[in-house]
Design a protein around this motif. Structure first.
Motif, PDB file in Angstrom:
ATOM      1  N   CYS A  92       0.828  -1.214   0.000  1.00 41.06           N
ATOM      2  CA  CYS A  92       0.000   0.000   0.000  1.00 41.06           C
ATOM      3  C   CYS A  92       0.859   1.261   0.000  1.00 41.06           C
ATOM      4  CB  CYS A  92      -0.932  -0.006   1.208  1.00 41.06           C
ATOM      5  SG  CYS A  92      -2.210  -1.278   1.156  1.00 41.06           S
ATOM      6  N   CYS A  93       1.914   1.273   0.790  1.00 40.99           N
ATOM      7  CA  CYS A  93       2.800   2.440   0.850  1.00 40.99           C
ATOM      8  C   CYS A  93       3.518   2.655  -0.482  1.00 40.99           C
ATOM      9  CB  CYS A  93       3.811   2.271   1.973  1.00 40.99           C
ATOM     10  SG  CYS A  93       3.088   2.354   3.637  1.00 40.99           S
TER      11      CYS A  93
ATOM     12  N   CYS B 275       2.401   1.735  -3.466  1.00 36.97           N
ATOM     13  CA  CYS B 275       1.409   2.241  -4.433  1.00 36.97           C
ATOM     14  C   CYS B 275       1.092   3.714  -4.173  1.00 36.97           C
ATOM     15  CB  CYS B 275       0.135   1.398  -4.358  1.00 36.97           C
ATOM     16  SG  CYS B 275       0.318  -0.278  -5.003  1.00 36.97           S
ATOM     17  N   ALA B 276       0.952   4.089  -2.903  1.00 37.82           N
ATOM     18  CA  ALA B 276       0.660   5.491  -2.577  1.00 37.82           C
ATOM     19  C   ALA B 276       1.821   6.402  -2.982  1.00 37.82           C
ATOM     20  CB  ALA B 276       0.369   5.627  -1.082  1.00 37.82           C
ATOM     21  N   GLY B 277       3.041   5.985  -2.675  1.00 36.72           N
ATOM     22  CA  GLY B 277       4.201   6.794  -3.062  1.00 36.72           C
ATOM     23  C   GLY B 277       4.341   6.918  -4.569  1.00 36.72           C
ATOM     24  N   THR B 278       4.077   5.818  -5.287  1.00 37.10           N
ATOM     25  CA  THR B 278       4.132   5.862  -6.759  1.00 37.10           C
ATOM     26  C   THR B 278       3.076   6.803  -7.313  1.00 37.10           C
ATOM     27  OG1 THR B 278       4.922   3.576  -6.778  1.00 37.10           O
ATOM     28  CG2 THR B 278       4.052   4.461  -8.840  1.00 37.10           C
ATOM     29  N   MET B 279       1.895   6.770  -6.730  1.00 34.06           N
ATOM     30  CA  MET B 279       0.808   7.652  -7.179  1.00 34.06           C
ATOM     31  C   MET B 279       1.183   9.118  -6.991  1.00 34.06           C
ATOM     32  SD  MET B 279      -2.247   7.673  -8.476  1.00 34.06           S
ATOM     33  CE  MET B 279      -3.576   8.849  -8.732  1.00 34.06           C
ATOM     34  N   MET B 280       1.766   9.447  -5.871  1.00 33.10           N
ATOM     35  CA  MET B 280       2.160  10.839  -5.615  1.00 33.10           C
ATOM     36  C   MET B 280       3.225  11.312  -6.595  1.00 33.10           C
ATOM     37  SD  MET B 280       2.329  10.941  -1.452  1.00 33.10           S
ATOM     38  CE  MET B 280       0.912  10.523  -0.446  1.00 33.10           C
ATOM     39  N   VAL B 281       4.233  10.478  -6.820  1.00 36.87           N
ATOM     40  CA  VAL B 281       5.307  10.868  -7.739  1.00 36.87           C
ATOM     41  C   VAL B 281       4.774  10.993  -9.164  1.00 36.87           C
ATOM     42  CG1 VAL B 281       7.520  10.173  -8.718  1.00 36.87           C
ATOM     43  CG2 VAL B 281       7.099   9.874  -6.274  1.00 36.87           C
ATOM     44  N   ALA B 282       3.893  10.068  -9.573  1.00 31.12           N
ATOM     45  CA  ALA B 282       3.295  10.149 -10.912  1.00 31.12           C
ATOM     46  C   ALA B 282       2.448  11.407 -11.064  1.00 31.12           C
ATOM     47  CB  ALA B 282       2.450   8.901 -11.172  1.00 31.12           C
ATOM     48  N   ALA B 283       1.692  11.760 -10.006  1.00 31.15           N
ATOM     49  CA  ALA B 283       0.896  12.993 -10.035  1.00 31.15           C
ATOM     50  C   ALA B 283       1.792  14.215 -10.160  1.00 31.15           C
ATOM     51  CB  ALA B 283       0.041  13.089  -8.779  1.00 31.15           C
ATOM     52  N   SER B 284       2.909  14.210  -9.460  1.00 31.74           N
ATOM     53  CA  SER B 284       3.858  15.324  -9.538  1.00 31.74           C
ATOM     54  C   SER B 284       4.434  15.467 -10.942  1.00 31.74           C
ATOM     55  CB  SER B 284       4.989  15.104  -8.529  1.00 31.74           C
ATOM     56  OG  SER B 284       5.980  16.093  -8.662  1.00 31.74           O
TER      57      SER B 284
ATOM     58  N   GLY C 240       5.788  11.835  -1.922  1.00 32.79           N
ATOM     59  CA  GLY C 240       5.854  10.486  -2.471  1.00 32.79           C
ATOM     60  C   GLY C 240       7.237   9.871  -2.331  1.00 32.79           C
ATOM     61  N   THR C 241       8.264  10.647  -2.621  1.00 32.97           N
ATOM     62  CA  THR C 241       9.637  10.140  -2.498  1.00 32.97           C
ATOM     63  C   THR C 241       9.975   9.841  -1.042  1.00 32.97           C
ATOM     64  OG1 THR C 241      10.272  11.462  -4.428  1.00 32.97           O
ATOM     65  CG2 THR C 241      12.040  10.614  -3.046  1.00 32.97           C
ATOM     66  N   ALA C 242       9.554  10.714  -0.126  1.00 32.87           N
ATOM     67  CA  ALA C 242       9.818  10.495   1.300  1.00 32.87           C
ATOM     68  C   ALA C 242       9.089   9.251   1.808  1.00 32.87           C
ATOM     69  CB  ALA C 242       9.384  11.722   2.096  1.00 32.87           C
ATOM     70  N   LEU C 243       7.870   9.034   1.332  1.00 32.27           N
ATOM     71  CA  LEU C 243       7.119   7.847   1.752  1.00 32.27           C
ATOM     72  C   LEU C 243       7.810   6.566   1.297  1.00 32.27           C
ATOM     73  CD1 LEU C 243       4.547   6.665   3.050  1.00 32.27           C
ATOM     74  CD2 LEU C 243       3.423   6.907   0.829  1.00 32.27           C
ATOM     75  N   LEU C 244       8.284   6.553   0.067  1.00 36.89           N
ATOM     76  CA  LEU C 244       8.995   5.375  -0.435  1.00 36.89           C
ATOM     77  C   LEU C 244      10.307   5.157   0.319  1.00 36.89           C
ATOM     78  CD1 LEU C 244       8.408   5.861  -4.269  1.00 36.89           C
ATOM     79  CD2 LEU C 244       7.470   4.035  -2.841  1.00 36.89           C
ATOM     80  N   ALA C 245      10.998   6.226   0.648  1.00 41.00           N
ATOM     81  CA  ALA C 245      12.269   6.104   1.367  1.00 41.00           C
ATOM     82  C   ALA C 245      12.062   5.566   2.779  1.00 41.00           C
ATOM     83  CB  ALA C 245      12.969   7.455   1.406  1.00 41.00           C
TER      84      ALA C 245
ATOM     85  N   PRO D 147       7.173  -0.721 -12.758  1.00 42.00           N
ATOM     86  CA  PRO D 147       7.237  -2.103 -12.252  1.00 42.00           C
ATOM     87  C   PRO D 147       8.597  -2.449 -11.654  1.00 42.00           C
ATOM     88  CG  PRO D 147       7.179  -2.067 -14.660  1.00 42.00           C
ATOM     89  CD  PRO D 147       6.862  -0.684 -14.191  1.00 42.00           C
ATOM     90  N   LEU D 148       9.657  -1.872 -12.191  1.00 41.89           N
ATOM     91  CA  LEU D 148      10.981  -2.071 -11.609  1.00 41.89           C
ATOM     92  C   LEU D 148      11.055  -1.433 -10.223  1.00 41.89           C
ATOM     93  CD1 LEU D 148      13.855  -3.149 -12.125  1.00 41.89           C
ATOM     94  CD2 LEU D 148      14.420  -0.898 -13.083  1.00 41.89           C
ATOM     95  N   LEU D 149      10.420  -0.288 -10.067  1.00 43.66           N
ATOM     96  CA  LEU D 149      10.342   0.387  -8.762  1.00 43.66           C
ATOM     97  C   LEU D 149       9.635  -0.509  -7.744  1.00 43.66           C
ATOM     98  CD1 LEU D 149       9.207   4.091  -8.294  1.00 43.66           C
ATOM     99  CD2 LEU D 149       8.367   2.305  -6.788  1.00 43.66           C
ATOM    100  N   GLY D 150       8.519  -1.109  -8.157  1.00 44.17           N
ATOM    101  CA  GLY D 150       7.788  -1.991  -7.254  1.00 44.17           C
ATOM    102  C   GLY D 150       8.606  -3.198  -6.835  1.00 44.17           C
ATOM    103  N   TRP D 151       9.309  -3.784  -7.779  1.00 40.29           N
ATOM    104  CA  TRP D 151      10.169  -4.934  -7.479  1.00 40.29           C
ATOM    105  C   TRP D 151      11.253  -4.531  -6.477  1.00 40.29           C
ATOM    106  CZ3 TRP D 151      10.326  -9.912 -10.106  1.00 40.29           C
ATOM    107  CH2 TRP D 151      11.394 -10.721  -9.710  1.00 40.29           C
ATOM    108  N   ALA D 152      11.894  -3.409  -6.715  1.00 40.15           N
ATOM    109  CA  ALA D 152      12.955  -2.936  -5.822  1.00 40.15           C
ATOM    110  C   ALA D 152      12.409  -2.632  -4.429  1.00 40.15           C
ATOM    111  CB  ALA D 152      13.608  -1.700  -6.420  1.00 40.15           C
TER     112      ALA D 152
END
Length: 307
Positions: free
Chosen positions: A135-136, A138-147, A192-197, A241-246
């Protein structure tokens, strides 16, 4: 005898100096507002009735003025209160900006990006899936994509204003200002970047930040310079998808490249077809697309088939 007593009582009622103060008169006047009986009366005979006929005056009923709270005008209840007006204004404002943010973020397209990122996370998780981490991510990816999508529109506002397909977007139509959109994009990108980190790992956060820079600051200006922008845009679309795998595994392996490669080769036929169908619109907007130098569509079709 009864008549004499009745007349005597009537005379006392009509006397100006009568001391009787607790008389009960039934309600008979149409203008009388109280219900039941009047418990107190110190009235003398009315001017309109002769003192010589006190019985008629008693039967008619005294005109007692109403003393109490007055009814408010009906129109006062029809006017909305100031609090209701402020609440409505706040709701309208939230709806307006919510719609603008939705369009700036290209929410439907961003949801597809999130879907590919989530798929990469599931594939990289192995046998056990951390659903909170999913979930985190997906949320972080959504924020970065929106940006990234918002910054793309900030940089291309003049181009979008010349295209039928994009002239009604929030920035060209004037529904939101460029500084406001830039603040929205910056806040979404940082969050989004901070959430992923914090919830995934630095590798996933680095891929997200790199993709944001590649899309907004490389692909976007390149669209007005050279047709190679389509290939750069395909790389941008292959990274989620590479981001999700990582985010799930903490590493990039050979297996992690399968889904991004498939997505990269699928995007090129899609982009080529879109660029050919909308080639006049792209020409009006000042974008250098591969299909603009191919009026028959033969070369564009061959590129799509090759990929």
């Amino acid at each position: 005898m009864w008549r004499r007593n009745s007349l005597s009582l009537s005379s006392k009622l009509a006397a100006p100096n009568s001391n009787l103060s607790l008389l009960l008169f039934p309600r008979s006047s149409p203008n009388f507002h109280h219900h039941g009986f009047l418990a107190r009366s110190n009235f003398t005979s009315p001017e309109s009735t002769s003192a010589a006929d006190p019985v008629t005056w008693a039967r008619a009923g005294a005109q007692v003025p109403y003393i109490g709270p007055l009814a408010s005008p009906a129109s006062a209840f029809d006017l909305p209160s100031a609090a209701a007006l402020k609440a409505k204004e706040a709701a309208d404002l939230a709806k307006h900006y919510g719609q603008c943010y939705w369009e700036l973020s290209k929410a439907k397209l961003s949801m597809l990006v999130v879907a590919t990122s989530g798929t990469g996370y599931i594939l990289g998780s192995g046998g056990a899936i951390d659903y909170l981490g999913l979930c985190c991510t997906c949320a972080g990816t959504m924020m970065v994509a929106a940006s990234a999508s918002t910054l793309n529109q900030v940089f291309e506002v003049k181009n979008d204003a010349r295209m039928n397909r994009t002239r009604n977007r929030p920035l060209p139509s004037g529904r939101i200002t460029i500084p406001h959109a830039a603040v929205w994009a910056s806040s979404m990108g940082v969050a989004g970047t901070a959430l992923l980190a914090s919830e995934a790992n630095m590798l996933a956060a680095g891929l997200a930040a790199s993709n944001l820079v590649l899309y907004a600051f490389v692909y976007t200006p390149l669209k007005q310079i050279h047709p190679v922008n389509t290939w750069v845009g395909a790389i941008v679309g292959a990274i989620p998808p590479l981001l999700g795998w990582a985010a799930a595994s903490g590493e990039i392996s050979l297996n992690s490249m399968i889904l991004p490669a498939a997505l990269y080769f699928w995007q090129l036929p899609h982009f080529m077809a879109l660029a050919y169908l909308c080639r006049q619109d792209y020409a009006d907007g000042g974008f250098k697309m591969f299909s603009l130098a191919d009026p028959t569509g033969r070369r564009t079709g061959l590129v799509a088939l090759r990929n």
